[in-house]
Design a protein around this motif. Structure first.
Motif, PDB file in Angstrom:
ATOM      1  N   LEU A  71       0.449  -1.238   0.349  1.00  0.00           N
ATOM      2  CA  LEU A  71      -0.527   0.136   0.054  1.00  0.00           C
ATOM      3  C   LEU A  71       1.071   1.156  -0.024  1.00  0.00           C
ATOM      4  O   LEU A  71       0.797   2.502  -0.623  1.00  0.00           O
ATOM      5  CB  LEU A  71      -0.895   0.105   1.501  1.00  0.00           C
ATOM      6  CG  LEU A  71      -2.446  -0.692   0.746  1.00  0.00           C
ATOM      7  CD1 LEU A  71      -2.764  -0.836   2.093  1.00  0.00           C
ATOM      8  CD2 LEU A  71      -3.728   0.066   0.630  1.00  0.00           C
ATOM      9  N   LEU A  72       1.847   1.334   1.101  1.00  0.00           N
ATOM     10  CA  LEU A  72       2.338   2.374   0.523  1.00  0.00           C
ATOM     11  C   LEU A  72       3.329   2.843  -0.188  1.00  0.00           C
ATOM     12  O   LEU A  72       3.683   3.849  -1.379  1.00  0.00           O
ATOM     13  CB  LEU A  72       3.334   2.547   2.135  1.00  0.00           C
ATOM     14  CG  LEU A  72       5.149   3.165   2.637  1.00  0.00           C
ATOM     15  CD1 LEU A  72       3.936   5.223   2.378  1.00  0.00           C
ATOM     16  CD2 LEU A  72       6.063   3.676   3.220  1.00  0.00           C
ATOM     17  N   GLY A  73       3.901   1.802  -1.082  1.00  0.00           N
ATOM     18  CA  GLY A  73       4.655   1.407  -2.516  1.00  0.00           C
ATOM     19  C   GLY A  73       3.978   2.362  -2.828  1.00  0.00           C
ATOM     20  O   GLY A  73       3.802   2.701  -4.461  1.00  0.00           O
ATOM     21  N   GLU A  74       1.877   1.960  -2.912  1.00  0.00           N
ATOM     22  CA  GLU A  74       1.562   2.491  -4.163  1.00  0.00           C
ATOM     23  C   GLU A  74       1.437   4.243  -3.562  1.00  0.00           C
ATOM     24  O   GLU A  74       0.350   4.384  -4.701  1.00  0.00           O
ATOM     25  CB  GLU A  74       0.224   1.983  -4.196  1.00  0.00           C
ATOM     26  CG  GLU A  74       0.355   0.045  -5.099  1.00  0.00           C
ATOM     27  CD  GLU A  74      -1.119  -0.494  -4.436  1.00  0.00           C
ATOM     28  OE1 GLU A  74      -1.442   0.070  -4.175  1.00  0.00           O
ATOM     29  OE2 GLU A  74      -0.929  -1.658  -5.219  1.00  0.00           O
ATOM     30  N   HIS A  75       1.945   4.805  -3.147  1.00  0.00           N
ATOM     31  CA  HIS A  75       1.184   6.082  -2.259  1.00  0.00           C
ATOM     32  C   HIS A  75       2.727   7.237  -2.305  1.00  0.00           C
ATOM     33  O   HIS A  75       3.593   6.839  -2.700  1.00  0.00           O
ATOM     34  CB  HIS A  75       0.750   5.866  -1.253  1.00  0.00           C
ATOM     35  CG  HIS A  75      -0.927   5.509  -1.557  1.00  0.00           C
ATOM     36  ND1 HIS A  75      -1.456   4.158  -1.300  1.00  0.00           N
ATOM     37  CD2 HIS A  75      -2.153   6.274  -1.222  1.00  0.00           C
ATOM     38  CE1 HIS A  75      -2.426   3.832  -2.119  1.00  0.00           C
ATOM     39  NE2 HIS A  75      -2.892   4.697  -1.511  1.00  0.00           N
ATOM     40  N   ASP A  76       2.274   8.292  -2.443  1.00  0.00           N
ATOM     41  CA  ASP A  76       3.038   9.420  -2.402  1.00  0.00           C
ATOM     42  C   ASP A  76       3.698  10.462  -1.501  1.00  0.00           C
ATOM     43  O   ASP A  76       4.446  11.116  -1.609  1.00  0.00           O
ATOM     44  CB  ASP A  76       2.690  10.527  -3.912  1.00  0.00           C
ATOM     45  CG  ASP A  76       2.289   9.999  -4.587  1.00  0.00           C
ATOM     46  OD1 ASP A  76       3.571   9.284  -5.767  1.00  0.00           O
ATOM     47  OD2 ASP A  76       1.792   9.985  -5.713  1.00  0.00           O
ATOM     48  N   GLY A  77       2.879   9.420  -0.438  1.00  0.00           N
ATOM     49  CA  GLY A  77       2.522  10.002   1.146  1.00  0.00           C
ATOM     50  C   GLY A  77       1.689   9.771   1.932  1.00  0.00           C
ATOM     51  O   GLY A  77       0.879   8.838   1.426  1.00  0.00           O
ATOM     52  N   LEU A  78       1.386  10.208   3.291  1.00  0.00           N
ATOM     53  CA  LEU A  78       1.227   9.396   4.227  1.00  0.00           C
ATOM     54  C   LEU A  78       0.405  10.864   5.184  1.00  0.00           C
ATOM     55  O   LEU A  78       0.718  12.109   4.943  1.00  0.00           O
ATOM     56  CB  LEU A  78       2.008   9.204   5.344  1.00  0.00           C
ATOM     57  CG  LEU A  78       2.500   7.552   5.185  1.00  0.00           C
ATOM     58  CD1 LEU A  78       3.512   7.251   6.897  1.00  0.00           C
ATOM     59  CD2 LEU A  78       2.032   6.731   5.012  1.00  0.00           C
ATOM     60  N   LEU A  79      -0.091  10.427   5.554  1.00  0.00           N
ATOM     61  CA  LEU A  79      -1.496  11.547   6.206  1.00  0.00           C
ATOM     62  C   LEU A  79      -1.516  10.557   7.404  1.00  0.00           C
ATOM     63  O   LEU A  79      -2.354   9.045   7.400  1.00  0.00           O
ATOM     64  CB  LEU A  79      -3.286  11.946   6.285  1.00  0.00           C
ATOM     65  CG  LEU A  79      -2.797  12.192   4.614  1.00  0.00           C
ATOM     66  CD1 LEU A  79      -4.261  12.425   3.533  1.00  0.00           C
ATOM     67  CD2 LEU A  79      -1.897  13.901   4.024  1.00  0.00           C
ATOM     68  N   VAL A  80      -1.565  10.938   8.791  1.00  0.00           N
ATOM     69  CA  VAL A  80      -1.468  10.284   9.974  1.00  0.00           C
ATOM     70  C   VAL A  80      -1.854  11.152  11.093  1.00  0.00           C
ATOM     71  O   VAL A  80      -1.288  12.686  11.176  1.00  0.00           O
ATOM     72  CB  VAL A  80      -0.029   9.912  10.767  1.00  0.00           C
ATOM     73  CG1 VAL A  80      -0.250   8.827  11.716  1.00  0.00           C
ATOM     74  CG2 VAL A  80       0.383   9.334   9.784  1.00  0.00           C
ATOM     75  N   SER A  81      -3.096  11.270  11.922  1.00  0.00           N
ATOM     76  CA  SER A  81      -3.775  11.253  12.798  1.00  0.00           C
ATOM     77  C   SER A  81      -3.433  10.595  14.667  1.00  0.00           C
ATOM     78  O   SER A  81      -3.780   9.444  14.094  1.00  0.00           O
ATOM     79  CB  SER A  81      -4.826  11.439  12.932  1.00  0.00           C
ATOM     80  OG  SER A  81      -5.693  12.058  13.713  1.00  0.00           O
ATOM     81  N   THR A  82      -2.522  11.547  15.650  1.00  0.00           N
ATOM     82  CA  THR A  82      -2.033  10.731  15.836  1.00  0.00           C
ATOM     83  C   THR A  82      -2.632  10.445  17.410  1.00  0.00           C
ATOM     84  O   THR A  82      -2.587  12.019  18.000  1.00  0.00           O
ATOM     85  CB  THR A  82      -0.614   9.704  16.060  1.00  0.00           C
ATOM     86  OG1 THR A  82      -0.524   8.840  17.076  1.00  0.00           O
ATOM     87  CG2 THR A  82       0.070  11.488  16.351  1.00  0.00           C
ATOM     88  N   PRO A  83      -2.776   9.770  18.384  1.00  0.00           N
ATOM     89  CA  PRO A  83      -3.429   9.756  20.013  1.00  0.00           C
ATOM     90  C   PRO A  83      -2.229  10.449  20.671  1.00  0.00           C
ATOM     91  O   PRO A  83      -1.102  10.092  19.924  1.00  0.00           O
ATOM     92  CB  PRO A  83      -3.654   8.442  20.662  1.00  0.00           C
ATOM     93  CG  PRO A  83      -4.492   7.570  19.562  1.00  0.00           C
ATOM     94  CD  PRO A  83      -3.248   8.024  18.175  1.00  0.00           C
ATOM     95  N   GLU A  84      -2.114  11.407  21.740  1.00  0.00           N
ATOM     96  CA  GLU A  84      -0.844  10.802  22.696  1.00  0.00           C
ATOM     97  C   GLU A  84      -1.036   9.998  23.811  1.00  0.00           C
ATOM     98  O   GLU A  84      -1.950   9.492  24.545  1.00  0.00           O
ATOM     99  CB  GLU A  84      -0.701  12.289  23.389  1.00  0.00           C
ATOM    100  CG  GLU A  84       0.675  12.629  23.871  1.00  0.00           C
ATOM    101  CD  GLU A  84       0.477  14.331  24.267  1.00  0.00           C
ATOM    102  OE1 GLU A  84       0.947  14.357  25.819  1.00  0.00           O
ATOM    103  OE2 GLU A  84       0.391  15.075  23.603  1.00  0.00           O
TER     104      GLU A  84
END
Length: 196
Positions: A71-84
């Motif tokens: 999946l990552l190899g097919e994409h140009d970037g990442l969007l991440v929403s993270t808890p703390e």
């Protein structure tokens, strides 16, 4: 050559059904899509992984690692929403990144999947700081993997009031800020993403 829309992979760093970050990640994706990106939003609960263990890897790479790498190899970037969690990013996020970075089936380092790509990060928390400290740790971890993390970031505090449902951020100014993070990733990915 036609202007190919950048493809971004998005996920929240939480498994909990009512997670504020699972509510926030569609808002981030919305901003990227409005700026012309195509977003693939995945649930990490659909890719369960053990805690990283070299013995497990030696016995045979878990199938979900290969699925996430592909999946990552097919994409140009990442969007991440993270808890703390305790002033840092959760183990789920770190473990996911650690597994993806392991060697690919062709022997190349998994870090090649991250190198030169772009990322946007946001967080949400019931506390007033909105998970801000987790963003500092996540930013550093992603940069070490070779990602360019856009300078814009948003920490949504008091999330119980501001994020009543999935994809709903009721604070209009904060929603615009989250959209701006997604738009910045889309713009950078269009400029520095892989050649078509």
């Amino acid at each position: 050559m036609p202007d190919t829309p950048p493809r971004l992979l998005a996920f929240a760093g939480s498994l909990r059904e009512a997670s504020f970050n699972r509510r926030l990640i569609p808002v981030l994706a919305e901003g990227a899509e409005a700026a012309g990106a195509t977003v693939t939003l995945v649930e990490l609960r659909d890719f369960p992984l053990p805690v990283y263990d070299g013995d497990i890897e030696a016995a045979g790479m878990p199938g979900n690692v290969r699925r996430l790498q592909a999946l990552l190899g097919e994409h140009d970037g990442l969007l991440v929403s993270t808890p703390e969690y305790n002033g840092s990013m959760p183990a789920l996020v770190k473990n996911t990144l650690d597994w993806i970075s392991r060697p690919l089936e062709d022997g190349r380092s998994g870090t090649t999947l991250f190198a030169g790509k772009v990322a946007g990060i946001v967080s949400a928390s019931p506390g007033p700081l909105g998970g801000l400290r987790s963003l500092l740790v996540l930013r550093d971890a992603l940069a070490k993997l070779g990602l360019l993390v856009v300078p814009q970031q948003v920490a949504v505090g008091l999330a119980a009031d501001r994020l009543p449902a999935r994809g709903v951020l009721e604070d209009a100014r904060m929603r615009e800020s989250v959209h701006a993070v997604g738009a910045a990733v889309a713009a950078w990915a269009r400029g520095v993403g892989r050649a078509a």
